[in-house]
Motif scaffolding. Sequence first.
Motif, mmCIF file in Angstrom:
data_model
loop_
_atom_site.group_PDB
_atom_site.id
_atom_site.type_symbol
_atom_site.label_atom_id
_atom_site.label_comp_id
_atom_site.label_asym_id
_atom_site.label_seq_id
_atom_site.Cartn_x
_atom_site.Cartn_y
_atom_site.Cartn_z
ATOM 1 N N TRP A 103 0.333 -1.172 -0.343
ATOM 2 C CA TRP A 103 0.130 0.491 0.214
ATOM 3 C C TRP A 103 0.761 1.424 0.001
ATOM 4 C CZ3 TRP A 103 0.059 3.572 4.402
ATOM 5 C CH2 TRP A 103 -1.575 4.356 3.685
ATOM 6 N N ARG A 107 0.755 3.954 -2.938
ATOM 7 C CA ARG A 107 0.230 5.715 -2.606
ATOM 8 C C ARG A 107 1.292 6.559 -2.895
ATOM 9 N NH1 ARG A 107 -3.869 7.732 0.535
ATOM 10 N NH2 ARG A 107 -3.207 10.199 1.593
ATOM 11 N N GLY A 281 -12.508 8.601 -7.768
ATOM 12 C CA GLY A 281 -12.489 9.155 -8.689
ATOM 13 C C GLY A 281 -13.520 9.931 -9.514
ATOM 14 N N HIS A 351 -11.635 2.001 8.620
ATOM 15 C CA HIS A 351 -9.773 1.505 9.094
ATOM 16 C C HIS A 351 -10.270 0.185 9.759
ATOM 17 C CE1 HIS A 351 -8.213 5.766 8.575
ATOM 18 N NE2 HIS A 351 -9.829 5.399 7.494
ATOM 19 N N PRO A 410 -14.232 16.537 4.553
ATOM 20 C CA PRO A 410 -15.041 15.544 4.023
ATOM 21 C C PRO A 410 -14.250 14.760 2.548
ATOM 22 C CG PRO A 410 -14.681 18.187 2.660
ATOM 23 C CD PRO A 410 -14.394 17.961 4.081
ATOM 24 N N ALA A 413 -8.619 12.760 6.973
ATOM 25 C CA ALA A 413 -6.853 13.026 6.680
ATOM 26 C C ALA A 413 -6.368 12.337 6.799
ATOM 27 C CB ALA A 413 -7.540 14.131 7.821
ATOM 28 N N GLY A 417 -5.781 9.111 4.939
ATOM 29 C CA GLY A 417 -7.221 10.441 3.819
ATOM 30 C C GLY A 417 -7.030 10.414 1.635
ATOM 31 N N LEU A 419 -6.239 10.105 -1.396
ATOM 32 C CA LEU A 419 -4.792 10.738 -2.380
ATOM 33 C C LEU A 419 -6.131 11.615 -3.347
ATOM 34 C CD1 LEU A 419 -2.961 7.805 -3.633
ATOM 35 C CD2 LEU A 419 -3.805 9.113 -4.898
ATOM 36 N N ILE A 428 -13.476 20.477 -8.733
ATOM 37 C CA ILE A 428 -14.829 21.123 -8.627
ATOM 38 C C ILE A 428 -14.636 22.181 -8.306
ATOM 39 C CG2 ILE A 428 -16.466 21.646 -6.271
ATOM 40 C CD1 ILE A 428 -15.265 19.023 -5.209
HETATM 41 C C1 HEM Z 1 -9.665 8.050 0.224
HETATM 42 C C2 HEM Z 1 -13.387 11.772 0.034
HETATM 43 C C3 HEM Z 1 -11.954 12.567 -4.934
HETATM 44 C C4 HEM Z 1 -9.033 8.907 -3.984
HETATM 45 C C5 HEM Z 1 -10.976 8.824 0.319
HETATM 46 C C6 HEM Z 1 -11.541 8.329 1.877
HETATM 47 C C7 HEM Z 1 -12.662 10.003 1.357
HETATM 48 C C8 HEM Z 1 -12.289 10.532 0.314
HETATM 49 C C9 HEM Z 1 -13.427 10.177 2.846
HETATM 50 C C10 HEM Z 1 -11.365 7.977 3.116
HETATM 51 C C11 HEM Z 1 -10.164 8.155 3.716
HETATM 52 C C12 HEM Z 1 -10.034 7.842 4.835
HETATM 53 O O1 HEM Z 1 -9.894 5.856 5.123
HETATM 54 O O2 HEM Z 1 -9.830 7.886 6.124
HETATM 55 C C13 HEM Z 1 -13.328 11.746 -0.934
HETATM 56 C C14 HEM Z 1 -13.953 13.329 -2.156
HETATM 57 C C15 HEM Z 1 -13.954 13.188 -3.158
HETATM 58 C C16 HEM Z 1 -12.455 12.426 -3.356
HETATM 59 C C17 HEM Z 1 -15.669 13.666 -1.136
HETATM 60 C C18 HEM Z 1 -14.592 14.256 -4.241
HETATM 61 C C19 HEM Z 1 -15.189 15.484 -4.080
HETATM 62 C C20 HEM Z 1 -11.021 11.593 -5.593
HETATM 63 C C21 HEM Z 1 -10.087 11.345 -6.366
HETATM 64 C C22 HEM Z 1 -9.793 10.198 -6.127
HETATM 65 C C23 HEM Z 1 -9.844 9.551 -5.047
HETATM 66 C C24 HEM Z 1 -10.508 12.420 -7.602
HETATM 67 C C25 HEM Z 1 -8.455 10.167 -7.247
HETATM 68 C C26 HEM Z 1 -7.713 10.151 -8.102
HETATM 69 C C27 HEM Z 1 -9.052 7.877 -3.578
HETATM 70 C C28 HEM Z 1 -8.106 6.918 -2.859
HETATM 71 C C29 HEM Z 1 -8.087 6.667 -1.479
HETATM 72 C C30 HEM Z 1 -9.413 7.430 -1.240
HETATM 73 C C31 HEM Z 1 -7.266 6.174 -3.407
HETATM 74 C C32 HEM Z 1 -8.016 5.701 -0.948
HETATM 75 C C33 HEM Z 1 -6.918 6.234 0.220
HETATM 76 C C34 HEM Z 1 -5.898 5.460 1.026
HETATM 77 O O3 HEM Z 1 -6.574 4.353 1.041
HETATM 78 O O4 HEM Z 1 -4.956 5.560 0.890
HETATM 79 N N1 HEM Z 1 -11.786 9.346 -0.796
HETATM 80 N N2 HEM Z 1 -12.526 11.656 -3.077
HETATM 81 N N3 HEM Z 1 -10.619 10.729 -4.124
HETATM 82 N N4 HEM Z 1 -9.624 8.386 -2.153
HETATM 83 FE FE1 HEM Z 1 -11.010 10.033 -2.285
#
Ligand code: HEM
Length: 473
Positions: A103, A107, A281, A351, A410, A413, A417, A419, A428
């Motif tokens: 991971w 990442r 995404g 988590h 949102p 973090a 948090g 990526l 947006i």
């Molecule tokens: C994880 C929100 C857009 C890729 C997350 C998490 C949240 C979130 C709440 C969980 C974090 C945690 O586990 O504590 C959002 C919101 C978005 C958005 C509100 C748009 C308004 C995107 C976009 C991408 C993306 C555009 C692509 C590039 C990821 C990935 C994770 C993630 C890969 C997993 C991270 C990990 O487990 O290391 N997102 N996200 N997200 N998001 Fe987003």
Amino acid sequence: LWWKTSRPKGFPPGPVPLPVFGNMLQIDFTNPLPALKKFSKVYGPVYSIYLGFTPAVVVRGLKDLKEVLVTRGVEFADRPQNRISEVISGRKGLVVAPYGRSWKEHRRFTLSTLRNFGLGKKSMEERIYEESAHLIEELKKNKNSLYDPHYVLENAVSNIICSIVFGRRYDYDDSTFQDILNLVCEHMKLATQFWAQLYNAFGFVRHLPLPHQKMFRNVEIVFGFLRKVVEEHKRTRVPEQPRDYIDCYLDEMNKEQRDDNKSTFEEENLFTCLVDLFVAGTETTSSSLDWSLLYMMLYPDIQEKCREEIDKIRGERDHVDYEDRVNMPYTQAVLQEVQRFASVVPLGVAHASIKDVQLNGFTIPKGTTIITDLTSLHYDESQWKNPYEFNPENFLDNDGQLKKVDSFLPFSAGPRGCLGENLARMEIFLFFTSLLTHFEFHLPDPKSPPDTTPVFGISQVPKRFKMRLVQRT
Ligand code: HEM
């Protein structure tokens, strides 16, 4: 024993579980948020529920969420391994990969590749301007009519991630791509529903003819689509001259093979990263834009105030730039209020504790599922004046400047948090400002406004709505 679901000593308290089902029948999975809030009134901000035989700890409120996500983020940086996440990821990729070397390496690689493509020949910002131009042209075809913006917004947003990852965009009338987007959208809902939870709790449910079968069929189709994309890249790529994320990954695989036979860069992992980036995404960002247009229709004064600010800063230019946002506190406050009010990823991504840990005086064993209720921050009566009212002033100080608010997460973090946070914020802001530059958005019938109750899922989306588009001259 099949009936034994009593809590271990020192485990957070919670509602009494029923034999076999645990607390599953006390929660409405079409929208579990009210039940999670109700339980916390009785058991406090850290409590437990049983999903079948599997316990999960729910964490609510700023103090404990900050501790779990940030201050002691690493202790809670694992992901629960369950049957639903295995359907898509099989312990690989980014989103549900266990905390560990694979991971971490993926990442780091993904963040730096996104950054490189953002700074390379064609910047991330330019990609978004180009796509915005396509979007505006498409909407112009529907000016002065009633229009449901959902598909075209989703397609436009997805094209940004597709251009970085696959090296191409898809036309808005490409029906194969539209079908794929629909399946992804459906998956986000199916994966949180009762039947999916039942399958999570009881493996034998896998082969029963229940609604969760649709999930497996959908995943197969989406995987088939992605497999073709990777095959085509392998055929057409020139090593060390990457066109996109897939090429970079294939180069990395070659490099790592030379250096170390036990590399974590291998095809299964590539494949899961693609699914993760595509799924994470697309719907999150496009439904944030759906919500923004819905609220702008409902609050025309706020819409007009935003447009005035955009026009003032834009001047004679076609569009505002991303760096202009620092001089646009009102527009930024509106977009943050949209994200707060809509809470697009209401429960974050679950988590898990990487070892036995203490939280709020309770003992949580290694590997326990931790549900991070982000809506508990966004609707916290002690943090917001009127949390159930849409009000951009929540993010402005007395001088009309943007203020930082702790209870606003949102993107979650900490080490796990989102990526894509920077990319999502940029998308947006640029799509929204470009839409408001070219169009006014009106309610089809002001006497019967649309229902704003969210449809719950991994991401919360608005019910489909139509708007009257008026092109600005
Ligand atoms: C994880 C929100 C857009 C890729 C997350 C998490 C949240 C979130 C709440 C969980 C974090 C945690 O586990 O504590 C959002 C919101 C978005 C958005 C509100 C748009 C308004 C995107 C976009 C991408 C993306 C555009 C692509 C590039 C990821 C990935 C994770 C993630 C890969 C997993 C991270 C990990 O487990 O290391 N997102 N996200 N997200 N998001 Fe987003």
